[in-house]
Design a protein around this motif. Sequence first.
Motif, mmCIF file in Angstrom:
data_model
loop_
_atom_site.group_PDB
_atom_site.id
_atom_site.type_symbol
_atom_site.label_atom_id
_atom_site.label_comp_id
_atom_site.label_asym_id
_atom_site.label_seq_id
_atom_site.Cartn_x
_atom_site.Cartn_y
_atom_site.Cartn_z
ATOM 1 N N THR A 367 48.607 45.694 45.348
ATOM 2 C CA THR A 367 47.448 46.144 44.566
ATOM 3 C C THR A 367 46.213 47.039 45.547
ATOM 4 N N LYS A 368 45.846 48.005 45.304
ATOM 5 C CA LYS A 368 45.003 48.473 45.980
ATOM 6 C C LYS A 368 43.379 47.874 45.602
ATOM 7 N N GLU A 369 42.647 47.541 46.805
ATOM 8 C CA GLU A 369 41.568 47.150 46.335
ATOM 9 C C GLU A 369 40.452 48.256 46.260
ATOM 10 N N ASP A 370 39.920 48.423 45.303
ATOM 11 C CA ASP A 370 38.741 49.522 44.987
ATOM 12 C C ASP A 370 37.276 48.999 46.034
ATOM 13 N N LYS A 371 37.142 49.457 47.214
ATOM 14 C CA LYS A 371 35.898 49.164 47.899
ATOM 15 C C LYS A 371 35.349 50.175 48.304
#
Length: 416
Positions: A367-371
Motif C-alpha cells: 500500500t502507498k503511504e499518503d505523506k
Amino acid sequence: MGVRVCSRCLYSENHPLGIYIDDNWLCSGCKVHEEKDTLNWPEREQKLKSILSEYKNKNLNNYDCIIPVSGARDSYFIVDKIKNVYGMNPLLVTYNAQYNTERGIRNLVYLRTHFDCDIFTLTVNPKSIKQITRATLRRLGSLYWHVLAGQTVFPVQVAARLKIPLIIWGAHQGIDQVGMYSHLDEVEMTRKYRKEHDLMGLEAEDLISDEDQVFAKDIYQFQYPDNHDLANVGVRGIYLNNYIRWDTKAQHEKMITKYHYESHPQTRTFDTYNDVDSFVYSDLHDYIKNLKWGYGKVTDHVNREIRLKRLSRDQGEELVNQYQNIEPKFNRQFMKWLGVTDNSLNFILDQHRNPEIWHRDGNWKWTKEDKYIQPFKSLVEANRLAVSQECEFNVSKNKQPDYIDSEYTLMSKGWV
Ligand SMILES: [Zn+2]
C-alpha cells in the motif's frame, strides 16, 4: 515529515530532477513555465536563426547539423522546423531502442521518406543489450537505462566522428518539468547532466562487473566520447525549447495534419502522442517509476497541460487517479525478451520500491503511504491559471490496421 505539493500543478518536492517549492507553494517548474507567456518568442527565434546560420553550408561536403530522432516525441516537428523552415541539411541519427512498436517503426520510416533525409541507425547486438538490462534492472530497477544512454550518446559519437559540430535536441526536461534553468540561460547539452539525470548516476563504465557478466565490449557503444575529441570538432548540443515556445501537444497535432504522424492510446497515460514508439515506456517502465517515486508519467503530462492552461488542477487529479495504478500490459513481452520469470521480475521490482512510499500490510499487499501535504485552498485559488483550451488527445488513423505484430518481420526491433 511530510512532502509539500505545489498549489498549481501536482508535483511534490519528491521529484527525481529536483524541484523547489516556494513560500507561496508554487514550484520552480510552474514559475519557469510562466516564461512561455512572457518571453519575446519571435526574438528568441531570431537568436536560433543566428546560431543556425553559423553552421549552415559551412562545408558543402558535410551535413549542417545532427538531429536525434525516434518514431515519436516531436521528431517530425523538429525535422520539419530545421529542414523545411530554416533550410538546414540535417543528418538524422537514431538509437534503436529495441522495445519498438510497429507504429513507432512506421513513424520512423515515414519520417525519413517525408523529409528526404539521410539517417544513421545504431542497433546494438541483442546479447549486450540484455546483459546491460539485467544489470540495470538489478542495480537501478531500470529497464530503460540502455535506451536513455544510447539516445543521449549516439548523436554525440556521430558528431565527433563525422565532424558535424551542431546537435539539435527538442525539449530540455529539466527546464520543462522542474524549472532547473530559465529559458534565457540557453543551457546546452553536457556530459554531467546526462550522467546525473538521464543515466541515474551510472555511466556505462560503471556497469562492468563479473557478477552481471557485463564486459568492456558490451558497453563500448554507450561511452561518451573523449572531451578532447569533442573540443577538436567543437561539438555542442542546443535545445529548441529555449528558442521556440514549446507545446508538444500542438506540435504533434500539426504533424498529424501535415504528415499523418500516427498516435495511439497508451497504457498508463492520456497523452496519445509522445511515446507511441515503445511498448515499455508508458507501460512497465512507467509502472516502475511509480514504485520508485510514487507517481507516474500521467502526473508529468497533467502538470504540463495545467501549465499550458488546458486542464484545471481538479481535472488533473481525476486523470492521475484514473491512470496511475493501471497494471502494465506488456510485461510478458518484456520478460520473454529478457528471459526472466514473473517471480524474478516481481522480486527485483520489490527491491526497488521506495520504502518511504510503499509498505506491506498484514495481508502482504503493498500500500502507498499518503505523506503529501496539500496546499491550502486559498493558495490553490491564488495560483490557479484559467483554462482556455480543450485538452483532447486524438488517435490518428492507423496506416496498417490489419497488421499483426510479428517478431520475425519487425527487423527494426533489432532482434527476433
Ligand atoms: Zn507546480
